[in-house]
Design a protein around this motif. Structure first.
Motif, PDB file in Angstrom:
ATOM      1  N   ASN A  33       0.813  -1.177   0.033  1.00 27.38           N
ATOM      2  CA  ASN A  33       0.069  -0.129  -0.060  1.00 27.38           C
ATOM      3  C   ASN A  33       0.724   1.134   0.155  1.00 27.38           C
ATOM      4  O   ASN A  33       1.293   1.758   1.120  1.00 27.38           O
ATOM      5  CB  ASN A  33      -1.009  -0.030   1.141  1.00 27.38           C
ATOM      6  N   ASP A  34       1.093   1.853  -1.062  1.00 29.74           N
ATOM      7  CA  ASP A  34       2.244   2.735  -1.313  1.00 29.74           C
ATOM      8  C   ASP A  34       1.708   4.131  -0.653  1.00 29.74           C
ATOM      9  O   ASP A  34       2.190   4.932  -0.084  1.00 29.74           O
ATOM     10  CB  ASP A  34       2.549   3.018  -2.836  1.00 29.74           C
ATOM     11  N   THR A  35       0.308   4.297  -1.018  1.00 34.39           N
ATOM     12  CA  THR A  35      -0.360   5.651  -0.402  1.00 34.39           C
ATOM     13  C   THR A  35      -0.291   5.639   1.037  1.00 34.39           C
ATOM     14  O   THR A  35      -0.026   6.707   1.505  1.00 34.39           O
ATOM     15  CB  THR A  35      -1.748   5.580  -0.960  1.00 34.39           C
ATOM     16  N   ASN A  86       2.001   7.953   5.936  1.00 35.71           N
ATOM     17  CA  ASN A  86       2.580   7.895   7.192  1.00 35.71           C
ATOM     18  C   ASN A  86       3.919   8.664   7.381  1.00 35.71           C
ATOM     19  O   ASN A  86       4.367   8.443   8.651  1.00 35.71           O
ATOM     20  CB  ASN A  86       2.790   6.392   7.579  1.00 35.71           C
ATOM     21  N   ASP A  87       4.613   9.216   6.198  1.00 27.99           N
ATOM     22  CA  ASP A  87       5.724   9.581   6.241  1.00 27.99           C
ATOM     23  C   ASP A  87       5.662  11.193   6.403  1.00 27.99           C
ATOM     24  O   ASP A  87       5.109  11.831   5.275  1.00 27.99           O
ATOM     25  CB  ASP A  87       6.706   9.339   5.067  1.00 27.99           C
ATOM     26  N   GLU A  97       1.819  11.818  -2.636  1.00 30.71           N
ATOM     27  CA  GLU A  97       1.803  11.108  -4.014  1.00 30.71           C
ATOM     28  C   GLU A  97       3.024  10.955  -4.743  1.00 30.71           C
ATOM     29  O   GLU A  97       3.994  12.112  -4.404  1.00 30.71           O
ATOM     30  CB  GLU A  97       0.658  11.895  -4.979  1.00 30.71           C
ATOM     31  N   THR A  98       3.352  10.048  -5.636  1.00 27.74           N
ATOM     32  CA  THR A  98       4.423  10.031  -6.371  1.00 27.74           C
ATOM     33  C   THR A  98       4.659  11.010  -7.566  1.00 27.74           C
ATOM     34  O   THR A  98       3.369  11.250  -7.825  1.00 27.74           O
ATOM     35  CB  THR A  98       4.807   8.403  -6.669  1.00 27.74           C
TER      36      THR A  98
END
Length: 284
Positions: free
Chosen positions: A128-130, A135-136, A142-143
């Protein structure tokens, strides 16, 4: 003279018809009954059968009126249910190739090698990249894409290649016979095929046996005749000879009863005809 003979005949047929009707009125229809059946049970009763350590329970006994349709009246229909718990019922679930499954809170994609007889399947984590970006606090949510490459914007300006920023996808390999935890059950891989994976597990399951009136029912490997003498009692018996003899007697009773009704109808029809003919005016 003619009328006197007619009156005598009328009286004769009246006596015959009345006698037949009195037999019908005083006769009671026989019913099936059993002395010392194997089981006489009420709703809620628990019992066991020979050669089985399984406990059975009479969970319901019902009595309903069913319409015969087309003015055919109603019929009382009795039935019931017997329940028991199978402590080791087998359950299965299939995971199709390329489908998604959740293990330990992580989503995985099922990947199976395209061969005729696969021996294992690979579970590839669906990262889950999103959620990772959200969380960072130092990364944009978004990329971005530059010259066909995907990047993560860190500290408002630094571009970090996505394959470097995100952790590698976790993979798990499973083969037939492997066991692991799934949905709070200990499951085993029963089969791996090119179309998907089948897992199995064993757990307690309540099962239901439907019981119809005057029909065979199998309980714990034993066959019984089920009979509901009333709306509150279930009788289970293996005395089929007694049942068949009683059914035959009931059929003979109804045959005799129908014969008597025939006598009544013929007798009173004859009385009406004789009475009418006796009092017809003479032509001479």
């Amino acid at each position: 003279m003619q009328r006197r003979a007619a009156i005598i005949s009328v009286v004769f047929f009246l006596v015959i018809g009345a006698g037949a009707y009195s037999l019908i009125a005083t006769a009671s229809t026989p019913a099936v009954s059993f002395e010392n059946p194997e089981y006489s049970l009420a709703q809620g009763d628990e019992f066991s059968v020979p050669d089985s350590d399984q406990a059975f329970n009479v969970s319901s006994i019902t009595e309903e009126e069913e319409s015969g349709g087309h003015g055919g009246g109603t019929t009382l229909v009795r039935s019931g249910e017997i329940t028991y718990v199978n402590e080791s019922s087998r359950f299965t679930e299939s995971w199709d190739n390329a489908s998604t499954v959740t293990l330990d809170g992580t989503d995985y994609r099922i990947e199976i090698e395209n061969v005729s007889d696969p021996s294992e399947a690979t579970l590839v984590e669906l990262r889950n990249d999103t959620a990772i970006l959200q969380n960072d606090p130092n990364a944009d949510n978004e990329t971005v894409t530059r010259d066909g490459e995907r990047y993560v914007v860190v500290n408002d300006s630094t571009l970090v290649p996505a394959e470097e920023y995100f952790p590698a996808n976790e993979t798990r390999t499973i083969a037939e016979g492997d066991s692991f935890s799934y949905n709070n059950e200990s499951v085993t891989v029963a089969a791996v095929e090119s179309s998907g994976v089948t897992i199995e597990w064993f757990a307690a399951e309540e099962k239901t046996i439907t019981v119809d009136n005057e029909a065979n029912v199998t309980v714990g490997g034993q066959q019984y005749l089920a009979y509901f003498p009333d709306g509150e009692t279930l009788v289970l018996t293996q005395n089929y000879n007694s049942y068949e003899a009683q059914v035959h007697s009931i059929e003979e009773f109804h045959l005799f009863e129908n014969g008597l009704w025939g006598v009544v109808i013929v007798a009173f029809t004859t009385v009406v005809l004789l009475a009418g003919m006796a009092f017809m005016p003479s032509r001479y």
